[in-house]
Design a protein around this motif. Sequence first.
Motif, PDB file in Angstrom:
ATOM      1  N   GLU A  58       0.831  -1.207   0.000  1.00  0.00           N
ATOM      2  CA  GLU A  58       0.000   0.000   0.000  1.00  0.00           C
ATOM      3  C   GLU A  58       0.863   1.255   0.000  1.00  0.00           C
ATOM      4  O   GLU A  58       0.589   2.221  -0.717  1.00  0.00           O
ATOM      5  CB  GLU A  58      -0.930  -0.002   1.215  1.00  0.00           C
ATOM      6  CG  GLU A  58      -2.113  -0.937   1.103  1.00  0.00           C
ATOM      7  CD  GLU A  58      -3.008  -0.612  -0.086  1.00  0.00           C
ATOM      8  OE1 GLU A  58      -3.325   0.584  -0.291  1.00  0.00           O
ATOM      9  OE2 GLU A  58      -3.377  -1.548  -0.810  1.00  0.00           O
ATOM     10  N   ILE A 111       2.318   5.096  -2.839  1.00  0.00           N
ATOM     11  CA  ILE A 111       2.320   6.511  -2.468  1.00  0.00           C
ATOM     12  C   ILE A 111       3.679   7.102  -2.834  1.00  0.00           C
ATOM     13  O   ILE A 111       4.683   6.828  -2.184  1.00  0.00           O
ATOM     14  CB  ILE A 111       2.040   6.681  -0.956  1.00  0.00           C
ATOM     15  CG1 ILE A 111       0.729   5.984  -0.568  1.00  0.00           C
ATOM     16  CG2 ILE A 111       1.984   8.167  -0.586  1.00  0.00           C
ATOM     17  CD1 ILE A 111       0.503   5.875   0.935  1.00  0.00           C
ATOM     18  N   ASP A 120      -0.815  10.057   5.923  1.00  0.00           N
ATOM     19  CA  ASP A 120      -1.926  10.715   5.265  1.00  0.00           C
ATOM     20  C   ASP A 120      -1.424  11.170   3.902  1.00  0.00           C
ATOM     21  O   ASP A 120      -0.673  12.137   3.792  1.00  0.00           O
ATOM     22  CB  ASP A 120      -2.439  11.905   6.079  1.00  0.00           C
ATOM     23  CG  ASP A 120      -3.693  12.522   5.462  1.00  0.00           C
ATOM     24  OD1 ASP A 120      -3.755  12.614   4.229  1.00  0.00           O
ATOM     25  OD2 ASP A 120      -4.602  12.922   6.213  1.00  0.00           O
ATOM     26  N   TYR A 121      -1.819  10.454   2.878  1.00  0.00           N
ATOM     27  CA  TYR A 121      -1.237  10.662   1.554  1.00  0.00           C
ATOM     28  C   TYR A 121      -1.815  11.872   0.821  1.00  0.00           C
ATOM     29  O   TYR A 121      -1.315  12.255  -0.233  1.00  0.00           O
ATOM     30  CB  TYR A 121      -1.391   9.404   0.692  1.00  0.00           C
ATOM     31  CG  TYR A 121      -2.771   8.790   0.671  1.00  0.00           C
ATOM     32  CD1 TYR A 121      -3.761   9.258  -0.172  1.00  0.00           C
ATOM     33  CD2 TYR A 121      -3.072   7.718   1.520  1.00  0.00           C
ATOM     34  CE1 TYR A 121      -5.019   8.682  -0.200  1.00  0.00           C
ATOM     35  CE2 TYR A 121      -4.325   7.139   1.508  1.00  0.00           C
ATOM     36  CZ  TYR A 121      -5.305   7.616   0.646  1.00  0.00           C
ATOM     37  OH  TYR A 121      -6.557   7.050   0.644  1.00  0.00           O
ATOM     38  N   GLU A 122      -2.835  12.506   1.364  1.00  0.00           N
ATOM     39  CA  GLU A 122      -3.356  13.742   0.783  1.00  0.00           C
ATOM     40  C   GLU A 122      -2.817  14.971   1.515  1.00  0.00           C
ATOM     41  O   GLU A 122      -2.540  16.001   0.913  1.00  0.00           O
ATOM     42  CB  GLU A 122      -4.881  13.751   0.821  1.00  0.00           C
ATOM     43  CG  GLU A 122      -5.531  12.779  -0.134  1.00  0.00           C
ATOM     44  CD  GLU A 122      -5.319  13.152  -1.592  1.00  0.00           C
ATOM     45  OE1 GLU A 122      -5.090  14.344  -1.881  1.00  0.00           O
ATOM     46  OE2 GLU A 122      -5.368  12.250  -2.454  1.00  0.00           O
ATOM     47  N   ASN A 123      -2.661  14.848   2.841  1.00  0.00           N
ATOM     48  CA  ASN A 123      -2.270  15.998   3.655  1.00  0.00           C
ATOM     49  C   ASN A 123      -0.807  15.991   4.076  1.00  0.00           C
ATOM     50  O   ASN A 123      -0.372  16.848   4.838  1.00  0.00           O
ATOM     51  CB  ASN A 123      -3.179  16.079   4.883  1.00  0.00           C
ATOM     52  CG  ASN A 123      -4.628  16.310   4.485  1.00  0.00           C
ATOM     53  OD1 ASN A 123      -4.990  17.391   4.039  1.00  0.00           O
ATOM     54  ND2 ASN A 123      -5.473  15.283   4.630  1.00  0.00           N
ATOM     55  N   CYS A 136      -5.426  16.113   9.215  1.00  0.00           N
ATOM     56  CA  CYS A 136      -5.531  14.850   8.485  1.00  0.00           C
ATOM     57  C   CYS A 136      -6.984  14.373   8.411  1.00  0.00           C
ATOM     58  O   CYS A 136      -7.849  14.812   9.161  1.00  0.00           O
ATOM     59  CB  CYS A 136      -4.663  13.786   9.149  1.00  0.00           C
ATOM     60  SG  CYS A 136      -2.890  14.144   9.075  1.00  0.00           S
ATOM     61  N   SER A 137      -7.220  13.448   7.508  1.00  0.00           N
ATOM     62  CA  SER A 137      -8.542  12.859   7.343  1.00  0.00           C
ATOM     63  C   SER A 137      -8.456  11.349   7.505  1.00  0.00           C
ATOM     64  O   SER A 137      -7.539  10.715   6.968  1.00  0.00           O
ATOM     65  CB  SER A 137      -9.114  13.182   5.964  1.00  0.00           C
ATOM     66  OG  SER A 137     -10.254  12.392   5.690  1.00  0.00           O
ATOM     67  N   LYS A 184     -10.107   9.292   6.070  1.00  0.00           N
ATOM     68  CA  LYS A 184     -10.316   8.664   4.763  1.00  0.00           C
ATOM     69  C   LYS A 184      -9.032   8.574   3.941  1.00  0.00           C
ATOM     70  O   LYS A 184      -8.954   7.807   2.976  1.00  0.00           O
ATOM     71  CB  LYS A 184     -11.365   9.446   3.967  1.00  0.00           C
ATOM     72  CG  LYS A 184     -12.707   9.596   4.677  1.00  0.00           C
ATOM     73  CD  LYS A 184     -13.314   8.265   5.059  1.00  0.00           C
ATOM     74  CE  LYS A 184     -14.666   8.457   5.747  1.00  0.00           C
ATOM     75  NZ  LYS A 184     -15.206   7.176   6.271  1.00  0.00           N
ATOM     76  N   THR A 185      -8.021   9.366   4.308  1.00  0.00           N
ATOM     77  CA  THR A 185      -6.781   9.383   3.506  1.00  0.00           C
ATOM     78  C   THR A 185      -5.552   8.971   4.318  1.00  0.00           C
ATOM     79  O   THR A 185      -4.424   9.239   3.909  1.00  0.00           O
ATOM     80  CB  THR A 185      -6.567  10.779   2.888  1.00  0.00           C
ATOM     81  OG1 THR A 185      -6.571  11.776   3.914  1.00  0.00           O
ATOM     82  CG2 THR A 185      -7.661  11.088   1.872  1.00  0.00           C
ATOM     83  N   ALA A 206      -3.284   5.946   5.601  1.00  0.00           N
ATOM     84  CA  ALA A 206      -2.945   4.537   5.387  1.00  0.00           C
ATOM     85  C   ALA A 206      -2.057   4.064   6.535  1.00  0.00           C
ATOM     86  O   ALA A 206      -1.305   4.854   7.115  1.00  0.00           O
ATOM     87  CB  ALA A 206      -2.237   4.356   4.054  1.00  0.00           C
ATOM     88  N   ASN A 266      -7.183   0.462   3.635  1.00  0.00           N
ATOM     89  CA  ASN A 266      -5.969   1.273   3.779  1.00  0.00           C
ATOM     90  C   ASN A 266      -5.023   0.722   4.835  1.00  0.00           C
ATOM     91  O   ASN A 266      -4.029   1.369   5.170  1.00  0.00           O
ATOM     92  CB  ASN A 266      -6.327   2.718   4.134  1.00  0.00           C
ATOM     93  CG  ASN A 266      -6.753   3.525   2.921  1.00  0.00           C
ATOM     94  OD1 ASN A 266      -6.759   3.016   1.810  1.00  0.00           O
ATOM     95  ND2 ASN A 266      -7.114   4.777   3.133  1.00  0.00           N
TER      96      ASN A 266
END
Length: 255
Positions: A19, A23, A127-130, A161-162, A164-165, A167, A220
């Motif tokens: 996973e 990223i 957190d791969y978005e933030n 962070c979220s 949902k994002t 891992a 995730n």
Amino acid sequence: MEYPILKNKDGIEFLCSPEFEKIDKIRHFFSTRINSNDEMNNFSLNAFNEDEKEKIKTNYEKILKSAEMNENCFVYLKQVHGNKFYVVDDKNYKDIIGKEGDALITSSKNIAIGVLTADCVPVLLCDYENDVIAAVHAGWRGTHQNITSIVIDYMIKEMGCSEKTIAAAIGPSIGPCCFEVSFDVASKFTFVQEKNKKYYVDLWQENINQILKCGILKSNIDAFKLCTYCNGNMFFSYRRECETSGRLGAFIQLV
């Protein structure tokens, strides 16, 4: 669960999460005891063995370099089996090295953060978005004190962070096949097996459960479920080797 990816670079073998490999913002590894580098005999990341401090520092630098991480800037703690963590940045990272605690969080790039284990559970978070990462040392005491969920909760509430994002990757550690404990310890946990009047705790599932309760998606979570005690050819195990055991490293870095 996907099987971990085994890499060999410069004679050093380490594991990576499938996973996390997706990223591109991060580098990471879970080390093994395997190497064929003549300069790294008895490969260990036990940072607090004063007699071999320089050799161990060199080992860190070599494996970080092999994993394409910053061998000149890495942070670890004097782990005490609690639930204290530190937020690392460009200004404070030198001061945090060696402090007592069991988890590190950062949003700064090019600082490798990590934990050391020899049966305890290493948990890496991203957190791969933030663009926030964390490394968690979760022994049975830390797991009982909810260190993994405490770190995730802080990432969400204080660092934007979220759930949902985020891992999570759970590395090699002692499995429920081998982690025999007293009834007093077993009674602190939910995931316990009783066999022949002996009690075995599943620290993998305990930490997975903490992660799920934080709202992290099951898809995730990457749990290797590789037992350090069973696999002596590949991993150090304190329960098997006692005081002579080396340490395994679990490190992550934003790039």
